[in-house]
Design an enzyme around this catalytic site. Sequence first.
Site, PDB file in Angstrom:
ATOM      1  N   GLU A 131       0.825  -1.210   0.000  1.00  0.00           N
ATOM      2  CA  GLU A 131       0.000   0.000   0.000  1.00  0.00           C
ATOM      3  C   GLU A 131       0.860   1.262   0.000  1.00  0.00           C
ATOM      4  O   GLU A 131       0.608   2.207  -0.747  1.00  0.00           O
ATOM      5  CB  GLU A 131      -0.931   0.010   1.219  1.00  0.00           C
ATOM      6  CG  GLU A 131      -1.913   1.175   1.198  1.00  0.00           C
ATOM      7  CD  GLU A 131      -2.807   1.215   2.430  1.00  0.00           C
ATOM      8  OE1 GLU A 131      -3.770   1.994   2.434  1.00  0.00           O
ATOM      9  OE2 GLU A 131      -2.526   0.479   3.403  1.00  0.00           O
ATOM     10  N   TYR A 132       1.898   1.260   0.821  1.00  0.00           N
ATOM     11  CA  TYR A 132       2.813   2.400   0.890  1.00  0.00           C
ATOM     12  C   TYR A 132       3.523   2.617  -0.441  1.00  0.00           C
ATOM     13  O   TYR A 132       3.577   3.742  -0.965  1.00  0.00           O
ATOM     14  CB  TYR A 132       3.831   2.171   2.006  1.00  0.00           C
ATOM     15  CG  TYR A 132       5.014   3.097   1.974  1.00  0.00           C
ATOM     16  CD1 TYR A 132       4.891   4.429   2.340  1.00  0.00           C
ATOM     17  CD2 TYR A 132       6.274   2.639   1.566  1.00  0.00           C
ATOM     18  CE1 TYR A 132       5.982   5.290   2.309  1.00  0.00           C
ATOM     19  CE2 TYR A 132       7.369   3.486   1.531  1.00  0.00           C
ATOM     20  CZ  TYR A 132       7.220   4.809   1.908  1.00  0.00           C
ATOM     21  OH  TYR A 132       8.288   5.657   1.863  1.00  0.00           O
ATOM     22  N   LEU A 133       4.066   1.550  -1.008  1.00  0.00           N
ATOM     23  CA  LEU A 133       4.812   1.671  -2.259  1.00  0.00           C
ATOM     24  C   LEU A 133       3.901   2.060  -3.419  1.00  0.00           C
ATOM     25  O   LEU A 133       4.326   2.785  -4.333  1.00  0.00           O
ATOM     26  CB  LEU A 133       5.538   0.361  -2.566  1.00  0.00           C
ATOM     27  CG  LEU A 133       6.685   0.014  -1.614  1.00  0.00           C
ATOM     28  CD1 LEU A 133       7.223  -1.375  -1.917  1.00  0.00           C
ATOM     29  CD2 LEU A 133       7.802   1.053  -1.708  1.00  0.00           C
TER      30      LEU A 133
END
Length: 210
Positions: A121-123
Amino acid sequence: MEKILIAGANGTTGKQIVEFLKNTSNYEPIAMVRKEEQKKEFEAQGVKTILGDLEKDVSHTTKGIDKVIFAAGSGGKKVVEVDQEGAKRLIDASKKSEIKKFVMLSSMGADAPEKSEDLQEYLKAKHNADVYLRESGLNYTIVRPGSLNNEGGNDAIILDAHLDKMGEIPRSDVAKTLINALENDRANNMTFEILEGDTPIAEAVAYANS
């Protein structure tokens, strides 16, 4: 002196960016912070500040600014709101203010978020922000470091468009890489990955597009 807006100035890496910029002869740091107490903390050090929340309108923050370093992050709590949409808001504001360069702190793995098990999700948020910057028309540099640590930096890195290995890098060396990318003739419209290495930072960034 060029005025440099640092988004995420109160973060661990952001504070190092501000400190290094304070000691340069050609840049003046402007710390973008969310809270009044953070504002007072920087001003006590003689650093100019501006209040801005990346989850809201930030169009006022880039007025009179020459260049921007985006080093903000939600710490994994609001990756879409801050790491993605917050970046987009600041990119839009930078376009309106016609800033000269936008330097983005991204992450290794942002080119293929689907390959990550823990940070997908972050990437993905970082990937979307990077794509938005590339398509913005702004002059940019996107810096994608490996895992950040708080060890003392050695002012040397390995840099390439794609590194074929994972690894770590001290935050101080990341901060110095971002600052080196501010130069008008360095790493324009480029995306590259960095890890700790043996090439002096200034040399690595200067020859990034050669």
